[in-house]
Design an enzyme around this catalytic site. Sequence first.
Site, PDB file in Angstrom:
ATOM      1  N   ASP A 672      -5.473  -7.274   0.061  1.00 21.49           N
ATOM      2  CA  ASP A 672      -6.807  -7.860   0.056  1.00 21.49           C
ATOM      3  C   ASP A 672      -7.684  -7.274   1.157  1.00 21.49           C
ATOM      4  O   ASP A 672      -7.207  -6.910   2.228  1.00 21.49           O
ATOM      5  CB  ASP A 672      -6.693  -9.374   0.246  1.00 21.49           C
ATOM      6  CG  ASP A 672      -8.039 -10.069   0.207  1.00 21.49           C
ATOM      7  OD1 ASP A 672      -8.661 -10.075  -0.857  1.00 21.49           O
ATOM      8  OD2 ASP A 672      -8.451 -10.612   1.260  1.00 21.49           O
ATOM      9  N   GLU A 725      -7.532  -3.579  -2.837  1.00 26.29           N
ATOM     10  CA  GLU A 725      -8.825  -4.157  -3.210  1.00 26.29           C
ATOM     11  C   GLU A 725      -9.844  -3.561  -2.238  1.00 26.29           C
ATOM     12  O   GLU A 725     -10.100  -4.093  -1.169  1.00 26.29           O
ATOM     13  CB  GLU A 725      -8.798  -5.684  -3.105  1.00 26.29           C
ATOM     14  CG  GLU A 725     -10.071  -6.317  -3.645  1.00 26.29           C
ATOM     15  CD  GLU A 725     -10.667  -7.383  -2.742  1.00 26.29           C
ATOM     16  OE1 GLU A 725     -11.625  -8.044  -3.155  1.00 26.29           O
ATOM     17  OE2 GLU A 725     -10.183  -7.545  -1.609  1.00 26.29           O
TER      18      GLU A 725
END
Length: 1003
Positions: A672, A725
């Site tokens: 993330d 991401e």
Amino acid sequence: MTPRPESSGSRPKGTAGEKIPEQPTAAQQKSAAKKTAVPKQAAAKKAAPAKATAKKAAATKTTVGKTVAKKAATKKATAKKTAVGQPAAETATAAAKKTAAKKTAVKKSAAKKATTVKATAARTTAVKAAAPKAAAGDTVAGKAAAAKSPAAKTTAKKAPAKKATAAKSAAAATTAAEAVAKKATPAKATAKKAAAKKAATAKKTATATATSTVAESRAEKTTAGKASAGKPVAKKSAAKKAPARKAPARKAPAGQAPAGVAGSAQVVPPEMEVAVSPAVDAVDRERLLAGTHHAPHSVLGAHPVPGGIAFRAFRPYALSVTVVSGELRAELHDDGEGFFSGLLPLREVPAYRLVVEYEGTVLETEDAYRFLPTLGDLDLHLIGEGRHEELWTALGAHPMTHEGVTGTRFAVWAPNARGVRVTGTFNFWDGTGHVMRSLGSSGVWELFLPDVGEGELYKFEITRPDGSKTLRADPLARRTEVPPATSSVITSSAYEWGDAEWLAGRAEAPAHEAPFSVYEIHLPSWRPGLTYRQLAEQLPGYVKNLGFTHVELMPVAEHPFGGSWGYQVTGFYAPTSRLGTPDDFRYLVDSLHRAGIGVLMDWVPAHFPRDDWALAEFDGRPLYEHEDPLRAAHPDWGTLEFDFGRNEVRNFLVANAVYWCEEFHIDGLRVDAVASMLYLDYSREPGQWTPNEHGGRENLDAVAFLQEMNATVYRRVPGVVTIAEESTAWDGVTRATHHKGPSGFGGLGFGLKWNMGWMHDSLQYMSHEPVHRKYHHGEMTFSMVYAYSENYVLPISHDEVVHGKRSLVSKMPGDWWQQRAGVRSYLGYMWAHPGKQLLFMGQEFAQGAEWSEAHGPDWWLLDPGYGAEPDHRGVRDLVRDLNTVYRATPALWRLDTDPAGFEWIVGDAADDNVLAFLRLDPEGVPVLAVSNFAPVTRQDYRLGVPDDVPAWHEALNTDAARYGGSDVINPDPVKPEPQSWHGRPASIRLTLPPLATVWLRPA
């Protein structure tokens, strides 16, 4: 500390370190009779003027306030009574005392003499109470001296050396002598008992018993040492029972170990050096009580010292502590404030246990401070270098067997701490007695606690550099309490995996060259209330039925707020306990693998929350976060960013990535917020950030960390994939770390990257009314400009269905039919587009509401009793068929990252809202994908095609009636015509259904 007496009961009880004195001869009795117990203060000030000494001693020690004159009178009265009531031998002793008193009067002042012979009526309890007040040298060795009978030669040596202490050198000559000095009446009663024995053995025992017991072997030497050192007399309750004159010491039978000592323990020879005090000195005592001692094992436990083995224990709230080793059983002296100590006449440290008495209970246990460190030099070296790839095996809490003893090893990295203690349910959350040791310069603190096992709660009590304290959860805890509770839990795994076949096959092809469609799941809300094991009964079957190749689980690592995505992690090494134990989570992963489904998890190494029980300023200073506040604070989320340039922090994260893949068989990590890590100026204004060493905005430390993490994971765990991401155009996210790009950096080394640009552009296009879409046609075609710059995943993720963004079907314009048709056409386009697919739960059946952590997906929409159930079930059936055809068609995934796998047919039909392209496999076998994003049917729509395909037939049509569409289809094979079109030598005419995508394959 009371050694166990011999079975015959003939031997008087002693104190730990106490010697059974040799029986003095008549001459020695006369010489010793003048000597009596000298108070500590008098001994300490033996060189001071006699009058000053007398005043001080009388003020602090004399319990009845007797003056010098009274004491002298008492002594005379005692002598007279003894002369009348005792046999000849005792009368002679009394006379000797009178003579000794006269000699002493010449050598010392009357005041000094009075102090020497003063009464000590409360001897037994006074000694115990005084022991903790004594200095570090006031020890069990001193107690031993109090009970010894000094040899004549010892007294002779000491008298000329120091006249001031001559009268005290035999202060502990016998308990009987003290009793006579203190109480005349008891002396008369008890003297008769001892006299009979003494008469027969007085001469013999003076020399014959020199080595008969462990205590006797050191009688002379220790007495001499204590006399010269001026140590106070220290005895236990046995002194009360002593007769007027000591009974003769008995020689141990041949072949029998001395009473009270383990058979394997070695006797200390008479020539051993002078005994020292075993009590903890004032400095160490203060540091242990404050929790700031860096080396408690060097103080506590058993240690060889001059005179034997010193035993020291720190047991707050204990009433007594006894050392047990074989037949030896010795009670330690209570030094106060939880400290206990004793000196045993042993040559080497024996194997021993402690019997600890508390109010209402007695506990027998191992001594935590007798063990060597559980971590070796290699572990500490690797931690310091930041290269310990199995860090979770070194730090944290680990049940184990150490040196043959079961317990738990605690280890934590806290280099700025002044001290660390471990506290938990096993010590009633009072860590005072469980001080950890610092292992050199590594910053690691360690402690092995015997008899502590799985299921116990714990935290670390850290003393900060400023002296304040903080209670912290274990950064490497592998299990935690259920939030909002924050304690760590001791755990170990006994799970037996059944996914060997899956693991053996997952490395056959890299992820970017294999079918890869992902069902993203928020575990706590997918089926609210289900545990890991209950999910294992439902989730694998559901996902397998829909045809997804992988699931992506979130949130997995422990986090404070259950209603979140889990991106503020507080337990990086612990699966969230809301759904069960770590082994329960293993069971879920195993079940998915046995169903043929890979498991990805969200992993968050970018930042962590500021909770004061977690990582923030863990040991009182910035540790896991950057020391520069501008670098540490994340401007968007109110969290703290990791200091990726620090070896130990980088190691903490790299090892964490490996941990999930190795310990839980995770098949991939979706990382993330990579963009927030890569840029120093991420969400920061000018002046809020500092350029790197080259003057740029790239975070070089983060780049190095991501490269190391990826390289390590791929090296150690073949077959896994890491997914970034990353929302910017950073060059080389999925390029190999050793291949440098135009920017001069090596690749970050990820296997895949979320295509955030495609997601935003395509969803923006679909949200327009069809009549306006022709003006935004480029939003659907631009992705092919950069489609092969990275290895992409096309994500319709959790981020797009919350916070007012609406669900996927609700983003579509038009009425309910058009919305569902829009979703179906979009999914058909997405599955045909180069790249892998990801779909968040609930979107597979066109849920209209945004995600809710409270009730999860609206499963009731699939209830046959609900009127619109066919509409939702139709979309889910489409997702199943998309996955089925996709997995069976290599052209749709084999060359996802190779431009040779894609050809445009028509990409500029903006007025028609039509897109058409070919996907090809390595053998050139094509799939034709055509999307009509207009709500009208287009008859005989001509498209150019290759001329080497004799006929085409529909493989999938999102407008089919079974999906809830209008069932405008091409049922028969479509043959190409020799009319060139769109730059192709042949063309076909199709009927394009409204708001639909059609896939065609060679017939």
